[in-house]
Motif scaffolding. Structure first.
Motif, PDB file in Angstrom:
ATOM      1  N   GLY A 130      -0.218   8.563   5.712  1.00  0.00           N
ATOM      2  CA  GLY A 130      -0.696   8.075   7.002  1.00  0.00           C
ATOM      3  C   GLY A 130      -1.166   6.642   6.988  1.00  0.00           C
ATOM      4  N   LEU A 131      -0.837   5.895   5.927  1.00  0.00           N
ATOM      5  CA  LEU A 131      -1.327   4.530   5.773  1.00  0.00           C
ATOM      6  C   LEU A 131      -0.298   3.479   6.182  1.00  0.00           C
ATOM      7  N   GLY A 132       0.778   3.912   6.830  1.00  0.00           N
ATOM      8  CA  GLY A 132       1.806   2.992   7.271  1.00  0.00           C
ATOM      9  C   GLY A 132       2.889   2.815   6.227  1.00  0.00           C
ATOM     10  N   GLY A 133       4.094   2.499   6.695  1.00  0.00           N
ATOM     11  CA  GLY A 133       5.205   2.291   5.768  1.00  0.00           C
ATOM     12  C   GLY A 133       6.510   2.792   6.333  1.00  0.00           C
ATOM     13  N   LYS A 134       7.580   2.606   5.570  1.00  0.00           N
ATOM     14  CA  LYS A 134       8.918   2.945   6.027  1.00  0.00           C
ATOM     15  C   LYS A 134       9.183   4.449   6.063  1.00  0.00           C
TER      16      LYS A 134
ATOM     17  N   ILE B 149       0.835  -1.204   0.000  1.00  0.00           N
ATOM     18  CA  ILE B 149       0.000   0.000   0.000  1.00  0.00           C
ATOM     19  C   ILE B 149       0.865   1.248   0.000  1.00  0.00           C
ATOM     20  N   ALA B 150       1.900   1.269   0.840  1.00  0.00           N
ATOM     21  CA  ALA B 150       2.782   2.439   0.914  1.00  0.00           C
ATOM     22  C   ALA B 150       3.485   2.669  -0.417  1.00  0.00           C
ATOM     23  N   ARG B 151       3.967   1.588  -1.029  1.00  0.00           N
ATOM     24  CA  ARG B 151       4.634   1.711  -2.315  1.00  0.00           C
ATOM     25  C   ARG B 151       3.673   2.247  -3.378  1.00  0.00           C
ATOM     26  N   GLY B 152       2.436   1.785  -3.332  1.00  0.00           N
ATOM     27  CA  GLY B 152       1.436   2.270  -4.272  1.00  0.00           C
ATOM     28  C   GLY B 152       1.135   3.749  -4.089  1.00  0.00           C
ATOM     29  N   GLU B 153       1.084   4.201  -2.831  1.00  0.00           N
ATOM     30  CA  GLU B 153       0.828   5.612  -2.565  1.00  0.00           C
ATOM     31  C   GLU B 153       1.970   6.491  -3.091  1.00  0.00           C
ATOM     32  N   LEU B 154       3.187   6.035  -2.892  1.00  0.00           N
ATOM     33  CA  LEU B 154       4.339   6.788  -3.389  1.00  0.00           C
ATOM     34  C   LEU B 154       4.352   6.832  -4.916  1.00  0.00           C
TER      35      LEU B 154
END
Length: 278
Positions: free
Chosen positions: A236-240, A47-52
């Motif tokens: 704000g969806l979590g991630g590194k 999800i984080a990678r997709g947001e970026l």
């Protein structure tokens, strides 16, 4: 010395201001884009990678379509370096304001500036104290703009620490982002001011956002890593990656005080510099 009433000078300042906002609102600086790309490549959370990736796609589309990167085009913050032959007077401020009006129509920029209590909108992003203009001497006549959106600005904080509280600076920075959570549209860039006075430290924190994020000092890296340990992640969806970079500016302060300010900036860290050609 150029006369302040010189119409060609005023026109050049207005046009340069407008050009700077056109650049800043539509094209994200290369160092910021590279930082977002690196965060995407390092991210393991789907999800984080997709947001970026969505952010990077948005950046590309804005440039291709010549549209603002974000719907919140911010309030106009302007930094001027002024050679000795250019007069510092009301005419200069008026010319910058006219450039903001031109940019509001040309970009277009959302009319964000209102009176603080009545909330009346000027419709052209000017008003009392707006644009916020900062002037310093320099060898070149340049105009740098930093459009500042409200989502991140609203999460900024200031603290008047005691000199014995130096070890609390990192905690204050991390706490600021913990309180902010996903509201400032992370990954963020944090401008940190240390020293000066109550008002001066806030100015330092905002000026720090003008610095390139390609490199960080050891102290800046420590702060950035500590913020990223929060795990808030992109949007704000979590991630590194919660924070792309921390940039610190310092100044002398009173022996009995330790001012600290954190100016929060969303991933759309927009800035552009134009040299005024006379």
């Amino acid at each position: 010395m150029i006369k302040s009433a010189d119409p060609s000078l005023m026109k050049a300042v207005s046009l340069s201001t407008c050009r700077a906002f056109l650049e800043a609102e539509i094209r994200l600086p290369g160092d910021i884009r590279r930082a977002i790309s690196a965060a995407r490549d390092a991210e393991t959370d789907t999800i984080a990678r997709g947001e970026l990736q969505n952010i990077l796609t948005n950046i590309d589309r804005a440039e291709e379509m010549k549209l603002p990167i974000c719907q919140d085009t911010g309030v106009p913050v302007v930094y001027i370096t002024l050679p000795p032959e250019i007069p510092l007077d009301q005419g200069l401020y008026d010319a910058v304001a006219e450039g903001v009006r031109q940019a509001t129509a040309a970009v277009p920029m959302r009319p964000n500036v209102v009176t603080p209590l009545g909330r009346e909108n000027s419709r052209d992003n000017t008003g009392a104290g707006m644009p916020a203009i900062h002037v310093r001497p320099g060898s070149r006549f340049t105009i740098t703009v930093l459009p500042k959106g409200a989502g991140a600005e609203n999460m900024s904080r200031i603290a008047m620490l005691l000199p014995s509280h130096k070890d609390r600076i990192a905690r204050f920075v991390v706490e600021t982002m913990l309180i902010a959570g996903g509201k400032p549209c992370p990954p963020v860039v944090l401008g940190v001011g240390i020293g000066s006075t109550f008002d001066g430290v806030a100015a330092l924190a905002k000026e720090a956002l003008l610095e390139p994020v390609d490199t960080m000092s050891g102290f800046e890296r420590e702060l950035c890593d500590a913020v990223n340990e929060l795990g808030i992640g992109p949007m704000g969806l979590g991630g590194k990656t919660t924070c792309l970079a921390v940039k610190v500016k310092t100044a002398g302060c009173h022996t009995a005080s330790l001012p600290v300010a954190v100016n929060v900036q969303c991933w759309a860290c927009r800035r552009a510099t134009v040299e005024v050609v006379l």
